[in-house]
Design a protein around this motif. Structure first.
Motif, PDB file in Angstrom:
ATOM      1  N   ARG A  99       3.449  -9.485  -6.959  1.00 10.11           N
ATOM      2  CA  ARG A  99       3.751  -9.515  -5.417  1.00 10.11           C
ATOM      3  C   ARG A  99       2.860  -8.430  -5.038  1.00 10.11           C
ATOM      4  O   ARG A  99       2.855  -7.634  -4.082  1.00 10.11           O
ATOM      5  N   ARG A 101       2.446  -4.847  -5.166  1.00 11.70           N
ATOM      6  CA  ARG A 101       3.399  -3.729  -4.453  1.00 11.70           C
ATOM      7  C   ARG A 101       2.493  -2.384  -4.644  1.00 11.70           C
ATOM      8  O   ARG A 101       2.812  -1.097  -5.187  1.00 11.70           O
ATOM      9  N   PRO A 102       1.580  -2.505  -3.595  1.00 12.23           N
ATOM     10  CA  PRO A 102       0.708  -1.005  -3.009  1.00 12.23           C
ATOM     11  C   PRO A 102       2.102  -0.429  -2.548  1.00 12.23           C
ATOM     12  O   PRO A 102       3.085  -0.770  -2.043  1.00 12.23           O
ATOM     13  N   PHE A 103       1.608   0.811  -2.555  1.00 11.76           N
ATOM     14  CA  PHE A 103       1.999   1.620  -1.653  1.00 11.76           C
ATOM     15  C   PHE A 103       2.027   1.829  -0.537  1.00 11.76           C
ATOM     16  O   PHE A 103       0.764   2.163   0.261  1.00 11.76           O
ATOM     17  N   ARG A 104       2.393   1.075   0.369  1.00  8.43           N
ATOM     18  CA  ARG A 104       2.089   0.588   1.720  1.00  8.43           C
ATOM     19  C   ARG A 104       1.729   1.068   3.224  1.00  8.43           C
ATOM     20  O   ARG A 104       0.737   1.039   3.564  1.00  8.43           O
ATOM     21  N   GLU A 105       2.523   2.698   3.306  1.00  5.81           N
ATOM     22  CA  GLU A 105       1.755   3.670   4.079  1.00  5.81           C
ATOM     23  C   GLU A 105       1.228   4.739   3.394  1.00  5.81           C
ATOM     24  O   GLU A 105       1.401   5.186   4.444  1.00  5.81           O
ATOM     25  N   MET A 106       0.695   4.702   2.437  1.00  7.18           N
ATOM     26  CA  MET A 106      -0.319   5.564   1.705  1.00  7.18           C
ATOM     27  C   MET A 106      -1.749   4.913   1.914  1.00  7.18           C
ATOM     28  O   MET A 106      -1.752   4.038   2.172  1.00  7.18           O
TER      29      MET A 106
ATOM     30  N   GLN B 170       8.248   5.749  -1.692  1.00  9.47           N
ATOM     31  CA  GLN B 170       7.774   4.333  -0.896  1.00  9.47           C
ATOM     32  C   GLN B 170       8.184   3.381  -2.012  1.00  9.47           C
ATOM     33  O   GLN B 170       8.496   2.580  -1.257  1.00  9.47           O
ATOM     34  N   ASP B 171       8.275   3.420  -3.490  1.00  6.64           N
ATOM     35  CA  ASP B 171       8.516   2.696  -4.690  1.00  6.64           C
ATOM     36  C   ASP B 171       8.752   2.968  -5.740  1.00  6.64           C
ATOM     37  O   ASP B 171       7.830   3.283  -6.442  1.00  6.64           O
ATOM     38  N   VAL B 284      10.389   2.691   8.515  1.00  9.65           N
ATOM     39  CA  VAL B 284      10.020   2.824   7.395  1.00  9.65           C
ATOM     40  C   VAL B 284      10.471   1.549   7.074  1.00  9.65           C
ATOM     41  O   VAL B 284      11.534   1.642   6.503  1.00  9.65           O
ATOM     42  N   SER B 285      10.155   0.760   6.641  1.00  9.20           N
ATOM     43  CA  SER B 285      10.173  -0.730   5.039  1.00  9.20           C
ATOM     44  C   SER B 285       9.855  -0.056   3.447  1.00  9.20           C
ATOM     45  O   SER B 285       9.334   0.706   3.909  1.00  9.20           O
ATOM     46  N   GLU B 287      10.071  -1.050  -0.116  1.00 13.21           N
ATOM     47  CA  GLU B 287      10.341  -2.440  -0.679  1.00 13.21           C
ATOM     48  C   GLU B 287      11.097  -2.033  -1.257  1.00 13.21           C
ATOM     49  O   GLU B 287      11.778  -1.776  -1.673  1.00 13.21           O
ATOM     50  N   GLU B 288      12.030  -3.647  -1.398  1.00 14.01           N
ATOM     51  CA  GLU B 288      13.429  -3.699  -1.752  1.00 14.01           C
ATOM     52  C   GLU B 288      13.097  -3.829  -2.955  1.00 14.01           C
ATOM     53  O   GLU B 288      11.978  -3.909  -3.758  1.00 14.01           O
TER      54      GLU B 288
END
Lengths: 249, 290
Positions: A99, A101-106, B170-171, B284-285, B287-288
């Protein structure tokens, strides 16, 4: 052998996800791991890259069942199954997760720099960045964009680019084609071939069997946590039972 | 000029809440810890300055520096002993941190009794603006808060450690795959977070009274700020803090006996946000995790 997995068994509580798996990847190869959903393909990559061990560590004192890992993972002559995930990266074994998994907010650039987190050498980092931009020109144009706003295909390019930033010897890519339009999918596979030409060994987990078999040097078929066949694409496609039962072709 | 009074009071309390809420958000983001003892560290910092300046007669400026260092150390030790072993159990973390806050409260009561104490201003005097006395200490507090928030911004956006903190927030799982030592980043985030709480205590202490229960009101305000701004969003914490700071000061100045209603402002806003927009302003969402 660059990567040598021997008798690997992984179970979560009572569910055995990987059952006595032995496989290897030689330097310069592009090896695929195919098989139906839930076969344990992602778990295998997660075990190799140390994520399962990390999960075991953080759930250690919880009420969930225990995660048990047995067997050995040897990369470049060193045991990987006894060091934490973040140190496995240092050895040049990189896992590009399912999936994307980028660091979405960055931003795109920050994502790539996170990929180069362990790189001490600034010049080498810049070279890697140039290389990634050359491979994926679309990322160059969008370097300041927030990565969550990229399209699925672009996010996949970003995830692979981020993995390339740490100068990997072995790149493990988990289902890069999932959820992409056919044209984008072909594009992603083309890029994977280009990465192989750069001299990076690749272990590819995929569902797109037909396409993948034309690219790879060898393939493993995984089902219910067991490796049930190994061979070149042609060899596997000739075996009718494997073709029909496990590959759905 | 009651408007200017409202503005200055709002600005000062907004800055305090911003410092507190940003620290709270950092530790929540990078370490997934809901630290209810956060404002207790702010209280400890205030007592530390009182001790140094009033009891020992050293300049309060030194007290502030010592307070920040001491509280950061204390927070890191508390993290190692109390929080880290139970970090993956969110319920247990809530209980443990509130227990930690109460322990600090009781220790301070034992040492300093529950009387109200105060610390002299760093710079005495005031400047009249439009007929309102603006104390130098107020300007100093506001300026210091802004400088620290700016410094934090640079730390997060421009440095390698900042990049690691943002990535981990974030993750957490994928951060491992970048070679980031996730548990070390959690500890770093804790130190920064607690350091900010200590700093908030340090700059605000000359403007407020010190007592062992001074952590309760900011805790509620900080929770409201975080709900309003969106859990885990630093920008949200910043904006939310000033909105609440001004809202609180409006109520205190404009409504008769408004000071008694101070506490209800935060809670009312919290309820409204949860009803209308549960994600907050800048939700902010995450990552689950598997």
């Amino acid at each position: 052998m660059l990567l040598d997995v021997t008798n690997l068994t992984v179970s979560y509580d009572k569910a055995v996800l990987l059952n006595n798996i032995s496989m290897h990847v030689d330097e310069g190869e592009l090896v695929s791991m195919v098989g139906p959903n839930g076969a344990g393909k992602s778990t295998l990559l997660r075990t190799i890259s140390g994520l399962v061990a990390w999960e075991k560590e953080i759930t250690r004192r919880s009420t969930q069942g225990d995660i048990i890992i047995k067997g050995s993972v040897i990369f470049n002559g060193e045991r990987m199954d006894q060091i934490p995930a973040n140190e496995i990266v240092k050895k040049g074994l990189i896992h590009c997760p399912e999936r994307r998994r980028p660091f979405r907010e960055m931003t795109v650039l920050d994502n790539l720099m996170a990929g180069a987190y362990l790189m001490k050498d600034k010049i080498q980092t810049q070279e890697n960045l140039d290389q990634v931009y050359q491979l994926f020109p679309v990322l160059h144009g969008r370097s300041k964009q927030i990565s969550g706003t990229l399209s699925g295909g672009e996010q996949q390019m970003l995830a692979v680019g981020r993995a390339l930033m740490s100068t990997p010897k072995l790149l493990c890519i988990d289902e890069p084609s999932t959820g992409l339009a056919p044209m984008m999918r072909d594009e992603v596979f083309k890029k994977i071939m280009e990465i192989k030409k750069l001299g990076i060994t690749i272990l590819l987990v995929e569902q797109e069997v037909k396409m993948v078999f034309t690219m790879t040097t060898r393939n493993y078929v995984l089902s219910s946590g067991k490796i049930i066949a190994e061979g070149t694409g042609d060899q596997l496609l000739q075996d009718e039972i494997i073709r029909k039962t496990y590959l759905g072709l | 000029m009651i408007l200017l009074d409202i503005f200055i009071t709002g600005l000062i309390s907004g800055s305090t809440y911003a410092l507190l809420a940003i620290g709270f958000s950092i530790i929540f983001g990078a370490a997934r810890i809901v630290n209810l003892a956060h404002t207790a560290f702010y209280m400890v910092a205030s007592y530390c300055i009182y001790l140094v300046s009033t009891k020992m007669g050293i300049h309060p400026g030194w007290g502030m520096i010592m307070a920040v260092i001491l509280v950061t150390l204390l927070g890191t030790i508390a993290y190692q002993i109390v929080i880290n072993p139970i970090r993956e159990h969110h319920g247990a973390v809530l209980i443990a941190t509130i227990a930690l806050a109460m322990a600090f409260q009781e220790i301070m009561t034992l040492i300093f009794k529950s009387s109200y104490l105060s610390v002299p201003a760093l710079i005495k005097g005031f400047v009249p603006i439009l007929g309102v006395k603006v104390f130098y200490q107020q300007i100093l507090t506001f300026g210091a808060a802004f400088v620290v928030m700016g410094g934090l911004w640079i730390l997060l956006m421009e440095t390698r450690a900042g990049l690691a903190i943002r990535a981990t927030a974030q993750d957490r799982e994928v951060a491992n795959l970048m070679g980031i030592n996730e548990s070390r980043i959690a500890m770093l985030a804790t130190a920064i977070s607690v350091g900010l709480a200590g700093f908030a205590g340090a700059i605000v202490v000359p403007l407020t009274v010190i007592n062992p229960r001074m952590w309760e009101h900011p805790l509620i305000m900080m929770m409201a700020v975080v709900v309003l701004g969106g859990l885990g969003s630093l920008k949200g914490s910043f904006v939310g803090a000033y909105i609440l700071g001004f809202a609180e000061s409006l109520v205190v100045f404009l409504i008769p006996a408004g000071a008694f209603l101070k506490g209800s402002v935060a809670l009312s806003i919290m309820i409204l946000v949860l009803l209308i927009r549960p994600d907050g302003l800048f939700g902010v969402s995450f990552e689950e995790e598997r």
